[in-house]
Design a protein around this motif. Structure first.
Motif, PDB file in Angstrom:
ATOM      1  N   GLN A 851       0.827  -1.204   0.000  1.00 48.66           N
ATOM      2  CA  GLN A 851       0.000   0.000   0.000  1.00 48.66           C
ATOM      3  C   GLN A 851       0.867   1.262   0.000  1.00 48.66           C
ATOM      4  O   GLN A 851       0.639   2.201   0.757  1.00 48.66           O
ATOM      5  N   SER A 852       1.885   1.265  -0.899  1.00 48.94           N
ATOM      6  CA  SER A 852       2.795   2.435  -0.971  1.00 48.94           C
ATOM      7  C   SER A 852       3.186   2.691  -2.435  1.00 48.94           C
ATOM      8  O   SER A 852       3.124   1.794  -3.285  1.00 48.94           O
ATOM      9  N   ARG A 853       3.557   3.972  -2.708  1.00 51.28           N
ATOM     10  CA  ARG A 853       4.087   4.331  -4.028  1.00 51.28           C
ATOM     11  C   ARG A 853       5.581   4.062  -4.007  1.00 51.28           C
ATOM     12  O   ARG A 853       6.318   4.635  -3.215  1.00 51.28           O
ATOM     13  N   ILE A 854       6.039   3.221  -4.930  1.00 49.07           N
ATOM     14  CA  ILE A 854       7.432   2.780  -4.825  1.00 49.07           C
ATOM     15  C   ILE A 854       8.314   3.367  -5.941  1.00 49.07           C
ATOM     16  O   ILE A 854       9.522   3.492  -5.767  1.00 49.07           O
ATOM     17  N   GLN A 855       7.737   3.715  -7.122  1.00 52.81           N
ATOM     18  CA  GLN A 855       8.573   4.266  -8.202  1.00 52.81           C
ATOM     19  C   GLN A 855       7.786   5.330  -8.980  1.00 52.81           C
ATOM     20  O   GLN A 855       6.585   5.166  -9.210  1.00 52.81           O
TER      21      GLN A 855
END
Length: 997
Positions: A851-855
């Motif tokens: 549940q995170s923005r990684i790129q």
């Protein structure tokens, strides 16, 4: 058995064979010999030989035949030993061999009679005797008895060997023969000099020998014979007689062959005659040519008489070869001659020339002496006479003046610088070589000189002319003259005065008329060339000159009265003090009125009428009048430098004194302003007006007593531009919303311009009503910046523009996809290019597992795909692509995808009880979405249990299994639709617990 080593030979005998053998070891009691035909086995001969014999002859055999021979030796104890061999007799040579050319230069025919016996064939070898080279090698059938050799060299000796062939044996016969020679061609015989001839020919290679015979055709005696070997192509015959014809015969020889060839004839060059002379003969106009006879022979002499230095042929005389002189009669007097004597022998000539000789000349005829109107020269002329030239003499009263010598071809001579009116005597004689003819004489006078500086002048008088001149320097006895009317050529009077007069006055003439006076000096029988002078009497001025005004068409009419006398033309000069240019018109002598058109309206003009007669003029008094004024032309009303101003301009086409400018509001027609401007001013600025309003202008012009109005001109003040211009994008409509505030003053409406930034295309235009304060510009490209301009419009005029730049919202990417290329750490994103423009794309990858923005990546505006790397295995990701234009964005819908999971590691199995298996494993990284455990019977491969476990599972207990059974177990990691499995391990469950206990 014992080997006898039998051998056979024929010792060059074609009907016998000699057998030889070795005596066997231990000796032999005797030998039996049998000769049979090879192939049929038929016994032809037999014989015997005693002991100690090792050879035997078979005679009476057929030449070229193959035989089978058996030799049997009788040994002790009645034993025998035999040996059989084959042998062949030598063939017989041919008989009556012949080789003949049959008269051919390129072939030989061989013929023969067959020898006795048999043969396999014939071999023919033809050799060139001189070069010893093999020319032809031919194999023929045994039945052949002749052969033709062609393509041979002409006139050459050949050797032929004919071999009769039988097996490996042969018998040969040879013969020699020559081919017939070829006759040389292109025989030429030409002179090399007066005592030699050069013979040449072609095709000499076809003869072994050439025989040449040269014969003197005059005496019919043989001069020279010559035999030459093959290859000679030319020969020079020396020590021959000059000017003699010879005959040459040529024969070709080869062996016993002789062929008579071509023949040719030629002459030796003759010698030229010597000491050729040409001299006068006793008879008048005759010349005699003489020469000495040269050595040798000739057919004749050709004596050519040539005239002049150019050697023009005059006569040809042919005389015998023994003559030594010729006399020419009836020649032209005073002419130069030379002679050429040519010795002729056949086609050849040898010539010699004499020196030149002359005949006596005659005096010229047609002699004349003429003055040709010249006072200081005389032209002497005569007809051409034969000779080298002329002697000329000019005398005055018996005293020589000038002597001259001229070459032939000149038939005239001009004497210059003589005295006018003087009698001269001329003499001319002809010269030819050493001879001079008697002279011819003639006399004549020179012309007198004309009067000098003749003038004719009116002295300002209308009815008289005065003539004056300067007297001639010599030879004049008086003057005579005639006065003419120049135009009509009517004779007015004759004038004759003495040589001491230098002027005369001619009275009672017509005013304004041109006269011509012709005068000449008189001396003896001749009059000098005429001198002429011309002048006009002075014309009278015109009277009654008036100038009146005409309005239609605009102009001025001039009238005048005709005066007495002649007039060439009338010159009308019309001018105005207000204009630098003037009108000059010339009209005929019978015209008494003229109308000037195209004049400047409202202008005062002055007219002067001048009479022209030749170079003289006489003018009237001035007349004056005004033209009517015209309304002003090209009245223009333009906006001023400020929106509250109008600029009025016009063209002064009608003259006048001043102008009155009247301004009114176009809709009300009421005059709101009157402005007076002086003449010469052509523009006016009107201030303090309302921007964007419509006005009417009329200008009244006055010239003298006349007034006239211009056409009405309509003009607009420039409107003020709108204020507070703004433009913003409409989020979904691919459009821009434009807003503004109304400025003071009037306007007809608004004009909007929309131009794509950086484009060279024409801008898009929209119109808005005069009360509008906003407008929407639709159908624009997404993500594109536009330059928006707006003007207030009044009539044809626009306000200053207000400009602003704004961009439309970009279009969102479509058909976004996120795919797994079969990797546990990579995903591939692609999308369709949306319409319009954008600055770049922003790509955002989210991990749904964490549940995170990684790129986040930023790509160029042309990019259509992207690969994500170094991702977490077995995880679910979501991607979004956003088109960015400045601060405006449009995002695609999200799409999701899984990475492949990693297979579990460290798989272990254990059986703590008879029906239980414990499975445990470890994971790499964060694991997977879940795990699946598959158990099957190891022996039958039949599935037994399939268990689905959560993401946190690391072990699993399998119960209710069969004791003592081997099972195969595999654990699969699961992430979305993708799986990764461990290798299958096997393990046995325990036996029954009681047994184990």
């Amino acid at each position: 058995g014992t080997l006898l080593n039998v051998s056979v030979s024929d010792h060059d005998r074609s009907d016998s064979l000699l057998l030889s053998w070795d005596e066997p070891e231990g000796g032999a009691k005797g030998y039996l010999l049998a000769l049979s035909s090879l192939g049929s086995g038929t016994l032809l001969q037999n014989g015997s030989a005693g002991p100690n014999t090792t050879s035997f002859w078979f005679h009476g055999l057929t030449p070229g035949t193959r035989y089978e021979i058996e030799v049997t030796a009788t040994l002790a104890c009645m034993d025998t030993t035999s040996q059989t061999i084959t042998a062949q007799t030598s063939p017989s040579a041919v008989h009556n061999l012949s080789l003949s050319s049959g008269g051919s230069s390129a072939s030989l025919r061989a013929a023969w009679a067959h020898g006795h016996g048999r043969r396999d064939g014939y071999g023919l070898a033809l050799w060139h005797s001189d070069s010893q080279s093999l020319v032809r090698n031919v194999s023929l059938l045994p039945s052949a008895s002749a052969f033709l050799f062609d393509g041979l060299l002409a006139g050459s000796e050949y050797a032929l060997k004919v071999s009769t062939l039988a097996g490996s044996r042969q018998a040969s016969t040879s013969i020699h023969q020559w081919t017939a020679p070829s006759i040389p061609t292109q025989l030429r015989l030409s002179p090399g000099s007066s005592t030699s001839l050069v013979a040449s020919w072609a095709g000499a290679a076809g003869a072994a020998w050439l025989h040449l015979e040269l014969r003197n055709l005059r005496t019919q005696k043989v001069s020279t014979t010559l035999s030459a070997r093959r290859g000679l192509t030319s020969y020079t015959f020396q020590h021959l007689q000059p000017g003699t014809q010879y005959w040459l015969g040529l024969s070709a020889m080869a062996g016993s062959h002789t062929l008579v060839g071509p023949n040719a004839t030629a002459w030796t060059y003759p010698l030229s005659p010597g000491n050729v002379t040409l001299s006068s003969a006793e008879e008048q106009n005759s010349l005699q040519a003489r020469w000495s006879i040269p050595e040798g022979q000739r057919d004749s002499y050709l004596v050519v008489l040539q005239e002049g230095e150019d050697g023009v042929l005059m006569r040809n005389i042919s005389v015998g070869g023994d003559n030594d002189h010729v006399t020419f009669h009836g020649l032209s007097p005073g002419q130069q001659y030379s002679v050429q004597v040519v010795a002729v022998a056949g086609p050849y000539r040898a010539s010699a020339h004499s020196t030149a000789a002359w005949t006596e000349p005659r005096a010229p005829s047609g002699v004349s002496l003429s003055s040709q109107g010249s006072p200081q020269s005389l032209l002497a002329s005569w007809e051409e006479a034969m000779g080298e030239g002329y002697l000329l003499a000019l005398s005055l009263a018996g005293h020589p003046v000038k002597n001259s010598s001229l070459l032939r071809g000149v038939t005239s001579f001009t004497y210059e610088d003589l005295q006018p009116g003087t009698l001269y005597t001329f003499e001319v004689s002809t010269v030819a070589g050493p001879y001079t003819s008697s002279p011819r004489r003639v006399s004549n006078w020179t012309y007198p000189l004309p009067p000098e500086q003749l003038t004719l002048s009116n002295g300002g008088h209308s009815t008289s002319l005065q003539a004056s001149w300067r007297a001639a320097s010599s030879g004049s006895t008086g003057y005579t003259g005639t006065l003419w009317e120049t135009k009509t050529q009517v004779q007015v009077r004759n004038v004759t005065v003495g040589n001491d007069w230098t002027n005369v006055t001619l009275e009672n003439l017509v005013p304004g008329r041109q006269y011509t006076l012709e005068m000449a000096a008189v001396a003896g029988p001749y009059r000098s060339p005429v001198q002429s002078a011309t002048d006009w009497t002075y014309p009278l001025a015109p009277a009654g000159v008036t100038l009146t005004n005409t309005r239609r068409p605009m102009g001025l009419s001039a009238l005048w009265d005709r005066a007495a006398g002649d007039v060439d033309q009338f010159h009308l000069q019309l001018y105005s003090k207000s204009h630098a240019a003037q009108r000059n018109i010339s009209v005929g002598p019978n015209t008494h009125n003229f109308t000037f058109l195209g004049l400047s309206p409202g202008t005062q003009y002055f007219l002067k009428v001048t009479v022209l007669a030749g170079p003289y003029r006489s003018s009237s008094h001035f007349a004056t009048e005004w033209t009517y004024p015209l309304s002003l032309a090209n009245v223009s009303v333009q906006p001023g430098q400020k929106p509250q101003e109008l600029h009025v301009s016009w063209v002064e086409s009608g003259g006048g004194r001043d102008h009155l400018v009247q301004l009114s509001v176009a809709e009300s027609l009421s005059i709101i302003r009157n402005v007076s401007v002086p003449r010469g001013v052509t523009q006016l600025d009107l201030e303090g007006l309302v921007p964007g309003s419509r006005y009417r202008v009329e200008i009244i012009s006055q010239a003298g007593p006349h007034r006239i109005s211009s056409q009405t001109a309509i003009g607009y003040t420039v409107p003020l531009p709108p204020r507070s211009l703004s433009a913003s994008p409409v989020s979904t409509a691919r459009a821009l919303a434009v807003h503004w505030e109304t400025a003071p003053g009037h306007r007809d409406g608004y004009l909007l311009s929309v131009l794509e930034e950086g484009s060279s295309a024409l801008p898009r235009t929209l119109e808005a009503g005069k009360d509008s304060t906003n407008a929407t510009v639709p159908q624009l490209e997404p993500g594109t910046c536009y330059l928006v301009g707006i003007w207030a419009v009044a009539g044809p005029y626009r306000s200053l523009p207000e400009n602003i730049t704004s961009c439309t919202v970009p279009a969102a990417p479509t058909n976004l996809s996120l795919t797994n290329p079969g990797s546990s750490s990579e995903l591939y994103t692609s999308w369709n290019k949306p319409p319009g423009r954008r600055d770049h794309y922003r790509l955002t990858l989210y991990s749904l597992s964490t549940q995170s923005r990684i790129q986040v990546q930023t790509l160029s505006a042309d990019a259509l795909n992207c690969t994500w790397t170094h991702l977490e295995a077995g995880s679910k990701f979501a991607v979004q692509v956003t088109a960015v234009k400045g601060s405006l964005e449009a995002s695609s819908i999200n799409t999701t995808q899984w990475t492949y999971p990693l297979a579990p590691v460290n798989l272990t199995l254990s059986s703590p009880a008879a029906s239980v298996l414990v499975v445990s494993w470890a994971v790499v990284g964060r694991g997977a979405e879940g795990f699946m455990v598959d158990i099957g019977d190891a022996a039958s491969s039949a599935p037994v249990v399939h268990a689905v476990l959560g993401a946190n599972a690391r072990s699993h207990i399998l119960r209710s299994l069969s004791p003592g059974t081997r099972y195969g177990v595999a654990v699969r990691a699961r992430a979305g639709p993708f799986h990764a499995s461990t290798p299958s391990l096997t393990h046995c469950t325990r036996e029954c617990d009681s047994l184990l206990a």
